[in-house]
Design a protein around this motif. Structure first.
Motif, short mmCIF file in Angstrom:
data_model
loop_
_atom_site.label_atom_id
_atom_site.label_comp_id
_atom_site.label_asym_id
_atom_site.label_seq_id
_atom_site.Cartn_x
_atom_site.Cartn_y
_atom_site.Cartn_z
N UNK A 660 -17.83 -137.61 18.39
CA UNK A 660 -18.31 -136.08 17.89
C UNK A 660 -17.59 -135.29 18.79
N UNK A 661 -17.22 -134.05 18.17
CA UNK A 661 -16.57 -133.08 19.18
C UNK A 661 -17.37 -131.71 18.93
N UNK B 2 -12.69 -122.68 7.30
CA UNK B 2 -12.33 -123.66 8.20
C UNK B 2 -11.88 -125.19 7.37
N UNK B 24 -1.38 -121.20 21.14
CA UNK B 24 -2.71 -121.32 21.70
C UNK B 24 -3.57 -120.08 21.48
N UNK B 25 -3.90 -120.18 20.31
CA UNK B 25 -4.70 -119.13 19.65
C UNK B 25 -6.18 -119.34 19.47
N UNK B 26 -6.54 -120.41 19.80
CA UNK B 26 -7.94 -121.02 19.26
C UNK B 26 -8.11 -121.10 18.00
N UNK B 29 -8.68 -126.59 16.79
CA UNK B 29 -9.35 -127.70 17.71
C UNK B 29 -8.71 -128.93 17.29
N UNK B 31 -7.87 -132.72 18.08
CA UNK B 31 -8.58 -133.97 18.98
C UNK B 31 -7.75 -135.06 18.80
N UNK B 64 -9.54 -129.23 13.59
CA UNK B 64 -10.39 -128.60 12.69
C UNK B 64 -9.48 -126.98 12.85
N UNK B 66 -9.33 -123.25 11.99
CA UNK B 66 -10.18 -122.16 11.52
C UNK B 66 -9.51 -120.84 10.94
N UNK B 101 -16.52 -133.66 13.73
CA UNK B 101 -16.75 -132.42 14.50
C UNK B 101 -18.27 -132.12 14.24
#
Lengths: 831, 111
Positions: A660-661, B2, B24-26, B29, B31, B64, B66, B101
């Motif tokens: 989990x993140x 999201x 790189x603007x957040x 996410x 993984x 993820x 957003x 997440x």
């Protein structure tokens, strides 16, 4: 003063500015906590007379979904009104000769002269992307049949707000985020030639609240010292006046004059002596003084205090009555001497006018006998009708009384939503007769029945209606309750809740901002899914409280022999990897264990309290062993975690076979040019890094122009040889900047503890203060660095100004001052 | 809005190039799960490997995303597409799979 403790209630305690600011903050946030911690921080700043000077102040106290609220600016008393002349009619423009606007009786009077409403508007210059609070007050709807307010990007448009046909008077507040630099407020009243309404208090104020983003949930240590998922935080208290102590306005008029005081028996002379009202009798043996208060039949009133003095030897009576002569009494208190209320008294009104006062009966009048008072205080109990009193129930002495001679009787609030899960707490404080039940619909849906024992009760339940009834169970009943609390504990869908994190003792609240991290260990609380050495024992003990407050944890016993371990499912090899796990001993004499990552072991010693143990290394597993097989391990374990970081972050539960993140947290978008001075000012921060091991390169806090070009910044250094140093810089372009080390990572300074940093910026006169000392160097380039930001600074971010290099760490306070402070003030601020 | 996307690439370098192309603007996410284990290994009572785990030959990535904008904001049902050409690598699974997440169920957030 009569020497009776009189007048004490009139010494209205002046609340501190800190308390006022926090009260305002509480009003506009969904979640509010850490009041004392924030109050202490704010008070400390105020003690140095710096609170007034701060244009922005953030402490860890208030938040809503995707928002973090600042203490300052605070609305409406402390913000800067962008339309200060809005109360002057000349500031408004009538649209298309539709009406007139004039000042009348201190208000704006808008009159319709066209027969189809009068329209007036005022423009406001704002900054795009910033947040503003707009207030407006329809003081009196006058003869206007309906009224409108419209807020938009041109006259009479409504793209930011529209409220139509409201006739109810009162002040209203909205928040907008304009995407244009000029917006208009349009007021509309009338519909009929000559029809008018009064408006007032039109204000526009900038807010400095932050935008918060994480997008996933996260855990924190809450103020009880427990691990808590942010999606499980309880909503605010739903029961209003749950302690039954809410009181209305003071009903008794001043004793500084005889106005509103009555000669209770028509034979006395009223006078004012000092701050007392006195009734002096002539020859009559009974005399007195009373005052009328407006009451509501059936409502309970609290006599907070009274004090009176009788100079004769006669008996002195305090009475509540429906007549001015105080007879007959519906409540009374009798003494033969000075009369002072020592405990509160209550009465239930039986008329719309109730009289309260003092009578004296003396055996032989002397002609100079008197009774006087300067202290009488009466307030209505539950003035806002928070409680609906069903049947014979009532409120008395700060308690709710479920009283019944045989019929349905209840204390009721309509506060529930069907399908939501709630936690109810209350105390039974007196139990004289019968029993009560808790219901959540009228006539059904009982949570519990037949409660009568004095004590505290707690129930979790899912509502199937809107009513909360604390009701008579059956038969005659007389049971008093107190401290009623209802909180919605439905698992929230809100994931963008900023975290106020606490130390394990529940103290030291701070904003916690962490980077993305993944718990690589699956089944972090279910160790039965892990691999157990053949000589180890794993048992589940259902009565042991876990670090999150739930019941049930695993107990691991490793005898002092071979094949004694418990190993997580393997995960991808990482270097570094940080292992962490909560543990406490089950047997004090066998309290050690080793954390093993597949490469190295680290010995840990548990205590009787839960602690989180961690170890930094490299590997692909989290294993608990008794390394060397020479000692016994007998411990409780919970909440295992492995992260591809050089330090442990907050616990991320993995309750299934999935890793989990927790996503990166960002706190941005505060400030505007009215709150940040581009020419001079101070950026102040009380911050800590997440860990001594966290070099946090790219972690920044800045005031800027929304880019990385023009900014004042606190940042973690990436430069070779100074990695992890906390530096400050003034930047006027990507190639023109000057920086200075605030905290040297290699000098033994504990960066993981809170440090106070203040940058005073003023072209050619810059200063840096850290923990009460000015940081100077032989090289004065930083001090003498010149810049001209030309009103460009308008953003306060926990980033580099552009939204990147987000700050990660702990924050107790951030402040912006729109003037540079003197040396002494900066020393005080950072001490 | 999201959204959670699950992606697989034929190799790590392809995945890296797509990831590096993101700003790189957040607003996302990423993984990298890598060659995830399809079938867990088998181990004896002493922890020795009896049968090695079987890993996927594909390089797996969860994202993820957003604040995505719908394709048609006025449509009755809002649809969202994988940004930046990632749709070509998207896969859909039934549960959370090997990674989630926190607080977000894939079934509720998938495209």
């Amino acid at each position: 003063m009569l020497g009776l403790g009189l007048g004490s209630h009139k010494a209205s305690a002046l609340r501190s500015l800190a308390a006022k600011l926090l009260a305002k903050l509480r009003e506009r946030s969904t979640y509010y906590e850490n009041n004392q911690g924030s109050k202490d921080t704010i008070q400390e700043i105020d003690n140095y007379e710096l609170l007034d000077k701060a244009s922005i102040l953030l402490t860890p106290t208030a938040y809503s979904d995707a928002r973090v609220h600042c203490v300052k600016p605070s609305l409406p008393d402390y913000g800067k009104n962008l339309i200060p002349n809005s109360g002057e009619a000349d500031s408004w423009t009538i649209v298309n000769s539709s009406g007139t606007i004039v000042n009348e009786n201190g208000y704006l009077k808008l009159t319709d002269t066209s027969g189809a409403y009068g329209y007036t508007h005022i423009p406001i210059t704002v900054e795009t992307g910033k947040d503003y609070i707009i207030t407006y007050n329809l003081v009196d709807s006058g003869t206007s049949s309906s009224n409108y307010i419209r807020i938009g990007n041109s006259i009479n448009t409504t793209n930011y707000h529209s409220e139509a046909n409201f006739t109810s008077t009162g002040k209203r507040t909205i928040r907008i985020s304009p995407s244009e630099t000029t917006i208009y407020i349009t007021l509309i009243s009338g519909i009929g030639i000559g029809k008018y309404a009064y408006w007032n208090d039109i204000t526009v104020q900038a807010t400095a609240d932050f935008d918060f983003d994480r997008a996933s949930s996260a855990t924190r240590i809450n103020s009880d010292g427990l691990v808590q998922d942010m999606q499980s935080i309880t909503d605010p208290e739903l029961v209003l006046n749950g302690d039954f102590e809410e009181l209305g306005d003071e009903l008794v008029t001043s004793t500084s004059s005889t106005d509103n005081w009555i000669n209770a028996r028509s034979n006395s002379v009223l006078s004012v002596v000092g701050d007392t009202v006195r009734a002096t009798t002539g020859t009559d043996d009974t005399f007195g003084i009373s005052t009328a208060i407006t009451t509501v039949i059936g409502k309970t009133y609290k006599i907070n205090s009274f004090g009176a003095r009788n100079n004769s030897s006669g008996s002195l009576i305090m009475r509540v009555s429906n007549t001015a002569n105080l007879s007959p009494a519906i409540y009374q208190d009798v003494t033969t001497d000075d009369l002072t209320l020592t405990t509160s008294a209550y009465f239930v009104a039986t008329a719309t006018t109730t009289y309260i006062g003092f009578l004296v009966t003396i055996p032989v009048p002397t002609g100079e006998d008197y009774v006087e008072t300067n202290l009488l205080s009466v307030q209505q109990v539950d003035p806002n009708d928070r409680w609906s009193l069903q049947g014979e129930s009532y409120i008395d002495s700060g308690k709710g009384v479920i009283y019944s001679t045989g019929d349905f009787s209840a204390l009721r609030q309509t506060i529930l939503t069907s399908g939501r899960t709630y936690r109810l707490n209350f105390d039974i404080v007196d139990s004289t007769q019968g029993s009560i039940k808790i219901g959540y619909t009228s006539g059904g849906g009982e949570i519990e029945a037949s409660l009568s024992g004095v004590g505290s009760y707690e129930y979790n339940f899912e509502a199937n209606g809107t009513l909360l009834d604390i009701a008579r169970f059956s038969g005659a009943t007389d049971i008093s309750i107190d401290n009623v609390s209802i909180k919605d504990i439905t698992f929230s869908e809100d994931v963008d809740l900023a975290r106020i994190n606490y130390d394990s003792n529940g103290e030291n609240g701070h904003w916690l901002l962490e980077p993305t991290s993944t718990n690589l260990v699956t089944y972090s609380e279910d160790f039965s899914q892990w691999t157990l050495g053949i000589n180890s024992t794993l048992t589940y003990e259902s009565d042991v409280v876990a670090p999150d407050g739930s019941l049930g944890v695993y107990r691991l016993t490793n005898p002092a022999t071979f094949n004694t371990y418990i190993q997580s499912p393997l995960f991808t090899y990482n270097n570094p990897v940080t292992l962490s796990i909560y543990a406490k001993y089950a047997d004090a004499s066998n309290n050690e264990f080793d954390l093993y990552d597949g490469t190295n072991t680290t010995r840990k010693i548990t205590t009787s309290e839960w602690q989180r143990f961690d170890a930094v290394g490299f590997g692909n597993q989290l294993t608990l062993v008794n390394s060397g097989d020479t000692y016994i391990t007998d411990i409780y374990i919970w909440g295992a975690q492995a992260e591809a970081l050089s330090y442990a972050t907050s616990y991320i539960p993995t309750l299934t076979g999935s890793t989990v993140t927790r996503a990166t947290e960002t706190l941005t978008g505060s400030g505007n040019s009215t709150l940040i001075n581009s020419t001079q000012g101070v950026l102040y921060a009380e911050i800590a890094t997440l860990s001594e091991e966290d070099k946090a390169v790219g972690s920044q806090i800045s005031i800027s122009d929304g880019t990385t070009d023009k900014r004042i910044v606190i940042f973690s250094s990436a430069a070779s040889g100074s990695e992890g140093d906390i530096k400050v810089a003034i930047v006027k372009s990507s190639t023109e900047f000057e920086e200075r080390v605030a905290l040297d990572n290699s000098s033994g300074t504990d960066l993981a503890s809170f440090n106070k940093i203040a940058i005073g910026y003023m072209s050619g006169k810059n200063v840096l203060f850290v923990n009460g000392r000015e940081v100077t160097e032989a090289n004065t380039n930083f001090e003498q660095f010149t810049f001209d930001f030309s009103s460009a600074l308008n953003t306060l971010d926990f980033s580099d100004g552009s939204g990147s290099n987000n700050f990660r760490g702990k924050v107790k306070a951030i402040a912006v001052f729109d003037r540079i402070l003197k040396q002494e003030a900066l020393i005080n601020l950072t001490s | 809005m999201n959204k959670i996307g699950k992606y697989e690439f034929t190799n790590e370098s392809t995945a890296k190039s797509k990831i590096n192309a993101l700003e790189d603007n957040h607003k996302h996410v990423v993984i990298e799960l890598g060659n995830i284990t399809i079938t867990p290994g088998d181990y004896d009572e002493e922890g020795n490997e009896v049968e090695a785990p079987i890993n996927s030959v594909m390089y797996h990535v969860d994202v993820l995303w957003k604040g995505l904008e719908p394709v048609d904001a006025e449509a009755e049902t809002l649809d969202y597409t994988h940004p930046n050409g990632w749709a070509d690598y998207a896969v859909e699974i039934e549960d959370n799979g090997v990674h989630a997440f926190m607080g977000l169920d894939y079934a509720d957030y998938k495209f």
